[in-house]
Design a protein around this motif. Structure first.
Motif, PDB file in Angstrom:
ATOM      1  N   PRO A   5       0.803  -1.229   0.000  1.00 20.09           N
ATOM      2  CA  PRO A   5       0.000   0.000   0.000  1.00 20.09           C
ATOM      3  C   PRO A   5       0.834   1.276   0.000  1.00 20.09           C
ATOM      4  CG  PRO A   5       0.119  -0.855   2.215  1.00 20.09           C
ATOM      5  CD  PRO A   5       0.862  -1.852   1.338  1.00 20.09           C
ATOM      6  N   THR A   6       2.131   1.170  -0.145  1.00 20.83           N
ATOM      7  CA  THR A   6       2.989   2.362  -0.120  1.00 20.83           C
ATOM      8  C   THR A   6       3.703   2.546  -1.447  1.00 20.83           C
ATOM      9  OG1 THR A   6       4.951   1.178   0.686  1.00 20.83           O
ATOM     10  CG2 THR A   6       3.391   2.014   2.350  1.00 20.83           C
ATOM     11  N   ASN A   7       3.950   3.787  -1.779  1.00 19.98           N
ATOM     12  CA  ASN A   7       4.716   4.133  -2.965  1.00 19.98           C
ATOM     13  C   ASN A   7       5.674   5.262  -2.608  1.00 19.98           C
ATOM     14  OD1 ASN A   7       4.560   6.371  -5.488  1.00 19.98           O
ATOM     15  ND2 ASN A   7       5.261   4.329  -6.015  1.00 19.98           N
ATOM     16  N   SER A   8       6.941   5.112  -2.979  1.00 20.70           N
ATOM     17  CA  SER A   8       7.927   6.164  -2.727  1.00 20.70           C
ATOM     18  C   SER A   8       8.625   6.521  -4.026  1.00 20.70           C
ATOM     19  CB  SER A   8       8.951   5.721  -1.678  1.00 20.70           C
ATOM     20  OG  SER A   8       9.691   4.612  -2.140  1.00 20.70           O
ATOM     21  N   GLN A   9       8.886   7.794  -4.179  1.00 18.76           N
ATOM     22  CA  GLN A   9       9.616   8.297  -5.330  1.00 18.76           C
ATOM     23  C   GLN A   9      10.666   9.287  -4.850  1.00 18.76           C
ATOM     24  OE1 GLN A   9       6.501   9.964  -7.779  1.00 18.76           O
ATOM     25  NE2 GLN A   9       6.193   8.048  -8.872  1.00 18.76           N
ATOM     26  N   LEU A  15       0.905   6.902   0.941  1.00 14.96           N
ATOM     27  CA  LEU A  15       0.226   5.797   1.619  1.00 14.96           C
ATOM     28  C   LEU A  15      -1.178   5.668   1.045  1.00 14.96           C
ATOM     29  CD1 LEU A  15       0.282   3.618   3.785  1.00 14.96           C
ATOM     30  CD2 LEU A  15      -0.435   5.333   5.450  1.00 14.96           C
ATOM     31  N   LYS A  16      -1.490   4.470   0.501  1.00 16.06           N
ATOM     32  CA  LYS A  16      -2.806   4.203  -0.093  1.00 16.06           C
ATOM     33  C   LYS A  16      -3.677   3.508   0.948  1.00 16.06           C
ATOM     34  CE  LYS A  16      -0.180   2.424  -3.271  1.00 16.06           C
ATOM     35  NZ  LYS A  16       0.370   1.681  -4.426  1.00 16.06           N
ATOM     36  N   TYR A  17      -4.570   4.285   1.567  1.00 17.46           N
ATOM     37  CA  TYR A  17      -5.362   3.771   2.686  1.00 17.46           C
ATOM     38  C   TYR A  17      -6.315   2.656   2.278  1.00 17.46           C
ATOM     39  CZ  TYR A  17      -3.701   7.874   5.254  1.00 17.46           C
ATOM     40  OH  TYR A  17      -2.910   8.814   5.867  1.00 17.46           O
ATOM     41  N   ASP A  18      -6.849   2.704   1.061  1.00 15.71           N
ATOM     42  CA  ASP A  18      -7.804   1.687   0.639  1.00 15.71           C
ATOM     43  C   ASP A  18      -7.151   0.330   0.385  1.00 15.71           C
ATOM     44  OD1 ASP A  18      -6.430   2.789  -1.432  1.00 15.71           O
ATOM     45  OD2 ASP A  18      -8.117   2.825  -2.834  1.00 15.71           O
ATOM     46  N   SER A  55     -10.028   5.499   5.871  1.00 17.83           N
ATOM     47  CA  SER A  55     -10.214   4.140   5.365  1.00 17.83           C
ATOM     48  C   SER A  55     -10.163   4.077   3.846  1.00 17.83           C
ATOM     49  CB  SER A  55     -11.561   3.580   5.851  1.00 17.83           C
ATOM     50  OG  SER A  55     -12.628   4.408   5.401  1.00 17.83           O
ATOM     51  N   ALA A  56     -10.064   5.224   3.187  1.00 19.26           N
ATOM     52  CA  ALA A  56      -9.999   5.259   1.726  1.00 19.26           C
ATOM     53  C   ALA A  56      -9.166   6.456   1.290  1.00 19.26           C
ATOM     54  CB  ALA A  56     -11.404   5.341   1.135  1.00 19.26           C
ATOM     55  N   GLY A  57      -8.837   6.462   0.002  1.00 17.63           N
ATOM     56  CA  GLY A  57      -8.030   7.544  -0.542  1.00 17.63           C
ATOM     57  C   GLY A  57      -6.548   7.323  -0.321  1.00 17.63           C
ATOM     58  N   ARG A  58      -5.781   8.339  -0.569  1.00 14.04           N
ATOM     59  CA  ARG A  58      -4.336   8.264  -0.391  1.00 14.04           C
ATOM     60  C   ARG A  58      -3.797   9.593   0.096  1.00 14.04           C
ATOM     61  NH1 ARG A  58      -1.799   6.505  -5.859  1.00 14.04           N
ATOM     62  NH2 ARG A  58      -3.399   4.896  -5.586  1.00 14.04           N
ATOM     63  N   GLU A  59      -2.615   9.547   0.707  1.00 15.26           N
ATOM     64  CA  GLU A  59      -1.995  10.743   1.264  1.00 15.26           C
ATOM     65  C   GLU A  59      -0.512  10.736   0.903  1.00 15.26           C
ATOM     66  OE1 GLU A  59      -1.663  13.062   5.602  1.00 15.26           O
ATOM     67  OE2 GLU A  59      -2.585  11.073   5.455  1.00 15.26           O
ATOM     68  N   THR A  60       0.009  11.888   0.509  1.00 14.06           N
ATOM     69  CA  THR A  60       1.399  12.021   0.077  1.00 14.06           C
ATOM     70  C   THR A  60       2.121  13.059   0.914  1.00 14.06           C
ATOM     71  OG1 THR A  60       0.856  11.398  -2.202  1.00 14.06           O
ATOM     72  CG2 THR A  60       2.936  12.546  -1.853  1.00 14.06           C
ATOM     73  N   GLY A  88      -2.030  10.677   8.449  1.00 14.44           N
ATOM     74  CA  GLY A  88      -3.208  10.535   9.289  1.00 14.44           C
ATOM     75  C   GLY A  88      -3.200  11.446  10.497  1.00 14.44           C
ATOM     76  N   ASP A  89      -2.964  12.751  10.277  1.00  9.84           N
ATOM     77  CA  ASP A  89      -2.937  13.721  11.382  1.00  9.84           C
ATOM     78  C   ASP A  89      -1.951  13.331  12.479  1.00  9.84           C
ATOM     79  OD1 ASP A  89      -4.870  15.289  10.163  1.00  9.84           O
ATOM     80  OD2 ASP A  89      -6.517  14.168  11.083  1.00  9.84           O
ATOM     81  N   GLY A  90      -0.825  12.796  12.059  1.00 14.41           N
ATOM     82  CA  GLY A  90       0.216  12.429  13.016  1.00 14.41           C
ATOM     83  C   GLY A  90       0.063  11.059  13.631  1.00 14.41           C
ATOM     84  N   ALA A  91      -0.952  10.286  13.200  1.00 16.42           N
ATOM     85  CA  ALA A  91      -1.152   8.952  13.759  1.00 16.42           C
ATOM     86  C   ALA A  91      -0.049   7.987  13.324  1.00 16.42           C
ATOM     87  CB  ALA A  91      -2.518   8.401  13.345  1.00 16.42           C
ATOM     88  N   ILE A  92       0.529   8.232  12.149  1.00 18.46           N
ATOM     89  CA  ILE A  92       1.592   7.371  11.612  1.00 18.46           C
ATOM     90  C   ILE A  92       2.830   8.228  11.414  1.00 18.46           C
ATOM     91  CG2 ILE A  92       2.274   5.808   9.770  1.00 18.46           C
ATOM     92  CD1 ILE A  92      -0.679   5.420   9.135  1.00 18.46           C
TER      93      ILE A  92
END
Length: 323
Positions: free
Chosen positions: A104-108, A138-141, A154-159, A193-197
């Protein structure tokens, strides 16, 4: 074949002992490559412009082919590099791009490197530095969480993006070379995730060394090894031996500590061997409960030598002057 002096092989013997003292690593965040001996710029910015001409490479790695786990498919990695050298100033420049997908992770990451090459004794000392941008997604879905946190979507992604720096040095004696490179020196952090991770990119260091043996009938052999460390707490290693005939056809064996054995092949396509194809096949034997037994790596390299033109001064005659 000429016998080797102990003073010539002593550096490699010392570093070889470190290989056998090392142990399997946990928490490796950087991508791994079986053809590490042909991708020095990824591990060490001092490789920028180390070789004459303009050098380009493209690599694709499918790790643990056809594996599908709880948190997505197996790792897939692409690596692009380019380097050039200003001979008049002994300065080299390099560009590295990495795209790494793991579940579920991608790095560039994109890094610019510069290196200075200085003749020292009978060898060349190269010192380099790199800087660039590291992007983590991070791809949450696609992420399966055992204990959900309300702060984590629980869905979407964050960079998240951050700066990334590295340093390195190499000493090339002709018959052998030894290099040390350190990536992610600033250990950039990425909060999801607002500092959760709190995902911090740890410092990775690499010791790369090899020996070049030229024999009869146009054959050359190059044993080499790569020691990898994460924050100098965990260690792992790769060892390989490559045989090349007439600088065109090559084949070899490699071993990755406690994980896999590999076959490597290479072939020069053009007449001057400036365009080469490389392939590596990994047979995985360690940790098969969470992996598939094979990995594949394809590589294409191109070396463009600088064109030198010599102009001959024409003799011109006039009634008054001759030069």
């Amino acid at each position: 074949m000429k016998a080797l002096k102990f003073s010539e092989i002593k550096p490699l013997l010392i570093f070889s002992l470190l290989v056998w003292l090392s142990f399997g690593a946990k928490g490796q965040q950087d991508a791994q490559f079986t053809q590490y001996m042909n991708n020095g710029l990824f591990y060490n910015p001092a490789f920028a412009g180390k070789e004459a001409g303009y050098n380009f490479s493209a690599l694709h790695r499918s790790q643990w082919l056809n594996y599908t786990g709880t948190n997505g498919p197996a790792p897939i990695t692409q690596l692009l590099t380019a380097s050039a050298r200003l001979d008049d100033y002994n300065i080299g420049f390099g560009l590295t791009f990495v795209n790494d997908n793991i579940g579920p992770t991608n790095s560039q990451e994109v890094n610019l490197s510069t290196a200075y090459h200085k003749t020292l004794g009978r060898g060349v000392l190269s010192i380099g530095a790199s800087g660039g941008i590291f992007s983590s997604t991070l791809k949450y879905d696609e992420w399966v969480v055992v204990n959900p946190d309300p702060r984590i979507p629980s869905a979407g992604r964050e960079t998240r993006m951050n700066f990334n720096f590295g340093l390195g040095a190499i000493y090339d004696r002709g018959k052998y070379y030894v290099g040390f490179g350190s990536r992610h020196i600033n250990e950039p952090g990425f909060d999801f995730g607002d500092g959760a991770i709190d995902n911090q990119l740890m410092n990775h260091s690499y010791l790369l060394a090899g020996y070049r043996i030229r024999t009869f009938a146009l054959w050359t052999f190059e044993p080499s090894f790569l020691i990898k460390s994460v924050s100098f707490n965990n260690f792992s290693y790769d060892i390989s031996v490559i045989a090349t005939h007439n600088q065109r056809i090559s084949g070899g064996l490699a071993y990755r500590g406690e994980e896999s054995v590999s076959l490597l092949f290479g072939y020069g396509i053009l007449r001057d061997n400036s365009l080469r194809l490389g392939y590596a096949f990994d047979l995985v034997f360690g940790g098969l409960e969470a992996k598939s037994p094979t990995s594949h790596e394809f590589m294409l390299t191109y070396n463009l030598q600088p064109v030198s033109r010599e102009f001959q001064k024409a003799i011109q005659r006039t009634p008054r002057f001759r030069f």
